[in-house]
Motif scaffolding. Structure first.
Motif, PDB file in Angstrom:
ATOM      1  N   SER A  39      -3.826   5.054 -36.546  1.00 41.31           N
ATOM      2  CA  SER A  39      -4.019   4.691 -37.953  1.00 41.31           C
ATOM      3  C   SER A  39      -4.613   5.826 -38.753  1.00 41.31           C
ATOM      4  O   SER A  39      -4.502   5.851 -39.986  1.00 41.31           O
ATOM      5  N   TYR A  79      -1.629   1.925 -36.718  1.00 38.89           N
ATOM      6  CA  TYR A  79      -1.142   1.906 -38.106  1.00 38.89           C
ATOM      7  C   TYR A  79      -0.441   0.581 -38.358  1.00 38.89           C
ATOM      8  O   TYR A  79       0.386   0.126 -37.575  1.00 38.89           O
ATOM      9  N   TYR A 131      -0.670  12.890 -36.338  1.00 36.93           N
ATOM     10  CA  TYR A 131      -0.686  11.508 -35.867  1.00 36.93           C
ATOM     11  C   TYR A 131      -0.005  11.436 -34.507  1.00 36.93           C
ATOM     12  O   TYR A 131       0.901  12.220 -34.196  1.00 36.93           O
ATOM     13  N   SER A 156      -0.723   8.713 -43.847  1.00 41.54           N
ATOM     14  CA  SER A 156      -0.096   8.234 -42.623  1.00 41.54           C
ATOM     15  C   SER A 156       1.316   7.716 -42.861  1.00 41.54           C
ATOM     16  O   SER A 156       2.178   7.829 -41.981  1.00 41.54           O
TER      17      SER A 156
END
Length: 783
Positions: A684, A706, A670, A627
């Motif tokens: 996240s 996140y 994402y 991420s």
């Protein structure tokens, strides 16, 4: 040796006892004080003495010692056995008791058999194990037991009255025959215990009516009921309850032990009421069949042969344990079934005979190694899981999600929204067609199985998995969409049907005449794809017919997402305020075409839908790493959208399920949400393509964003939201934001970034409620 030659021995008022030891006393009427019933008599016997051809008459007759008799023997009055009552050990004999009997001692055989005929009430407090006892009254007879009845036979020959139990009745190895008479349990009694032998030809009832009270029937020792009717509000069956036919229950039956047939043949029981199984319903060498007219609650083992649902009105069904019987059949298609829980069938074939099954919302039907046929399943949403040798036939279902492996034969129709998370195929016994009378989302596999599966689809198609069945017809009457989620192709033969509107026919693609080797039938009512449906043919198809243009079929692709997020500034404790919208200050054109976003999208509307809080910018980033590597350089798509006051990001018309055109995603994807005066958030974890739409809820926990606790603020009530205060949109809340607020404070706001709580004013509440608490915070979205 006493012989009265049929004369009378009368005990006067001051006398009441006869003691007799050894030899015999015969041919006499013993009476108390000049009448057949007044007074008290005590007969004490011993030394192997006995009575022969005797009558004993008195209100109360006590038998003490070892009282023996030979035929004929009769008592007139209330007999109390204080020690032993038995025959003389020379043959089998019979005694008649014309009155009540209280046993405080022992009633027994003596080498040969003791027979008793009793016309009155019976109180049993001792030992009772003679050969045969007859209930012989011509009015009601009452029973009160404190000990078990162990006699060989108990026969009711009373045809004018009924037997009333005032206590628990326990029978041990006794053949009981009521000759189709009635046993009534009074208000103070509720239990029958049968151990060994059988009880036959009786109606067992609670307190004089068909619907009152509670009854408990406990059975063991291979005992069973034959030709019996049990009536009561609540009937509990304990132990190993066995029966032969006919057997009927009227009331709510609860199985706490076992219910099964007696192991002599196959038999059927009728439950005219509800059935709760907390124990086991089984076969026993032969088959147990049940007809049930009421509701069913299945919490135990259910392994009998046939179970028939024969209610004439709605039958409710609830389960905590699976059905594992041979077959369940609904005999009355005019009445429906309401499933109030998940339901599961293991090796249980189900034939609902055309009945409707109302499935609980979000419930699950599990079918293992069984077929499920001839049913109409109605639900707002339910899951169907099938495995092993299982299939559906002549089944219609609303709003079903398919798990594991669902196989179909002909006559099946899925309406509403159909979701495929597992495998959907034909059964391996032939080629079959399934009608999809609504939309279908495939995130699993739609395929053939030995033979061919054809689909007729009236709604829209969303493919996010493997789609390789034999033939797929699009035959809806309205416009249809094929949406290739993440650009997943559809193979097999796909046909667009112009619905035989009349010649001539000409198919068009994107406004031009279609003429390609990827198709056949461009000038017929059916356009047949020669190639898989793929991104190469994104666009609009329609057919110009003799009756005018057909509906439009659009092929497109990308992602479908359903994202929810809260803004701290506008959150009111329940949802978000819509003050800016209510005052007409939200612009009709997206506001993210400025720094730092510089988004070039042209999203605009003629009016703002109700319940909208503000515009947001949705962004998608794809990366092969973790991420932290989802930086701006990995962005593959953006879209400006509205944020509804309930937290859902919606399309410009206010609908959910947002379609995003993106290249095929092969790595980790994402999702980022930007707002003009709140710190941006990013998912996240990578987005999954296992479902459509893909749902993600930022509001449900700090770990959803996140950066965890640094990514969002807790808003109260377990809700989380994007941090407010970023008035200059630089992803930090600091003094620069304070300066912007200060320069705009003190007046009405139109659509100012400094209006941090989005209440149409720039004032101290923006500073005190938002800026002060968030100063020093930064967006955790990777830069």
């Amino acid at each position: 040796i006493i012989d009265f030659n049929y004369d009378t021995l009368r005990f006067a008022a001051g006398a009441d006892s006869l003691k007799f030891y050894g030899q015999y006393f015969q041919e006499c009427v013993i009476i108390k004080d000049g009448a057949k019933t007044p007074g008290f008599l005590n007969c004490t016997m011993g030394g192997n003495g006995y009575f022969h051809d005797m009558k004993v008459v008195g209100d109360n007759i006590d038998l003490s010692g070892v009282f023996q008799f030979s035929n004929p023997m009769a008592f007139y009055g209330h007999v109390t056995v204080n020690d032993t009552l038995q025959t003389l050990a020379t043959s089998s004999y019979t005694a008649y008791i014309y009155g009540n009997l209280t046993n405080n001692g022992a009633i027994k055989d003596n080498v040969y058999s003791t027979y008793l005929y009793i016309t009155g009430d019976i109180t049993h407090n001792g030992v009772w194990n003679n050969y045969h006892t007859y209930l012989d009254g011509d009015t009601d007879q009452n029973l009160f037991f404190t000990q078990s009845f162990d006699g060989g036979y108990l026969t009711n020959s009373n045809t004018d009255g009924k037997v009333i139990s005032n206590s628990t009745l326990a029978f041990n190895n006794t053949y009981i025959d009521f000759n189709n008479d009635t046993l009534v349990f009074s208000s103070g009694a509720d239990s029958l215990i049968l151990t060994g032998r059988y009880f036959q030809e009786a109606v067992i009832m609670k307190e004089g009516s068909k619907t009152s009270g509670f009854l408990n029937c406990t059975m063991g020792g291979n005992g069973y009921f034959h030709d019996m009717i049990i009536v009561g509000d609540n009937i509990d069956l304990g132990g190993t309850f066995q029966f032969t036919a006919p057997m009927a229950f009227y009331g709510h039956v609860t199985v706490t032990g076992f219910i099964q047939v007696y192991a002599s043949s196959s038999y059927t029981a009728y439950v005219n009421g509800d059935l709760t199984n907390n124990g086991a319903i089984k076969n026993n060498v032969y088959s147990t069949s049940l007809y049930i007219s009421g509701d069913i609650s299945q919490n135990g083992v259910w392994e009998n042969y046939y179970t028939y649902l024969n209610g004439s009105s709605l039958q409710n069904l609830s389960q905590t344990s699976p059905f594992a019987c041979f077959r369940i059949v609904d005999t009355d298609p005019s009445s429906a079934i309401q499933a109030n829980t998940d339901i599961e069938f293991q090796n249980t074939d189900v034939d609902l005979g055309g009945s409707t099954l109302f499935m609980v919302d979000n419930g699950v039907i599990t079918i293992q190694d069984s077929w499920f046929i001839d049913a109409d399943i109605i639900s707002n949403n339910f899951d169907l899981s099938m495995s092993g040798i299982s299939y559906l036939s002549d089944v219609s279902a609303d709003n079903v999600t398919i798990y594991d492996w669902v196989q179909v034969r002909n006559g099946c129709t899925f309406s509403g929204l159909t979701k495929v998370e597992g495998i959907l195929s034909c059964n391996n016994t032939g080629s079959y067609t399934l009608d999809i009378d609504g939309d279908i989302i495939n995130s699993g596999s739609i395929q053939n199985y030995s033979y061919s599966l054809s689909l007729n689809i009236a709604g829209n198609l969303f493919n996010n998995g493997t789609w390789s069945n034999y033939r797929t017809y699009l035959n809806g009457s309205n416009d249809q969409i094929i949406y290739l989620l993440n650009n997943q192709e559809i193979s097999g033969t796909v046909i667009f049907d112009a619905l035989s509107a009349g010649a001539p026919y000409q198919w068009y693609f994107e406004g031009g005449i279609l003429n390609s080797t990827s198709f056949t039938g461009e000038t017929s009512n059916n356009l047949v794809w020669s190639d898989p449906v793929s991104p190469a043919w994104y666009g609009d198809f329609y057919c110009q017919t003799g009756a005018g243009p057909s509906r439009t079929i659009t092929v497109e692709g990308g992602l479908i997402v359903d994202i929810s997020v809260f803004l701290e500034g506008s959150f009111n404790g329940i949802n978000m305020n819509t003050t800016l919208n209510d005052n007409g200050h939200i612009p009709f054109t997206q506001p993210y075409n400025i720094t730092p976003w510089n988004y070039v999208g042209t999203e605009s509307v003629a009016s703002i839908p109700p319940d909208i809080t503000d515009w947001v910018l949705l962004e998608f980033r794809e990366t092969t790493g973790g991420s932290e590597t989802a930086t701006p350089g990995t962005m593959i798509a953006q879209r400006a959208l509205f944020l509804n006051n309930d937290g859902y990001i919606v399309n410009l018309d206010g609908t959910r399920d947002i379609k995003i055109e993106v290249p095929t995603v092969n790595s980790n994807l994402y999702v980022v949400v930007w707002h003009r005066n709140h710190l941006g958030v990013m998912t996240s974890n990578p987005v999954s393509f296992d479902s459509a739409p893909y749902s993600y809820d930022f509001t449900s926990g700090e770990s959803q964003a996140y950066g965890g606790a640094l990514g969002q603020n807790e808003l109260g009530g377990g809700m989380y939201g994007m941090m407010g205060g970023d008035a200059n949109s630089d992803s930090d809340v600091d003094g620069a934001d304070f300066n912007i607020w200060q320069s705009n404070a003190g007046g009405a706001a139109n659509y100012e970034k400094a209006d941090l709580n989005m209440n149409n004013q720039v004032n101290n509440t923006d500073k005190n409620d938002i800026l002060v608490g968030n100063t020093g915070q930064s967006s955790q979205v990777p830069e």
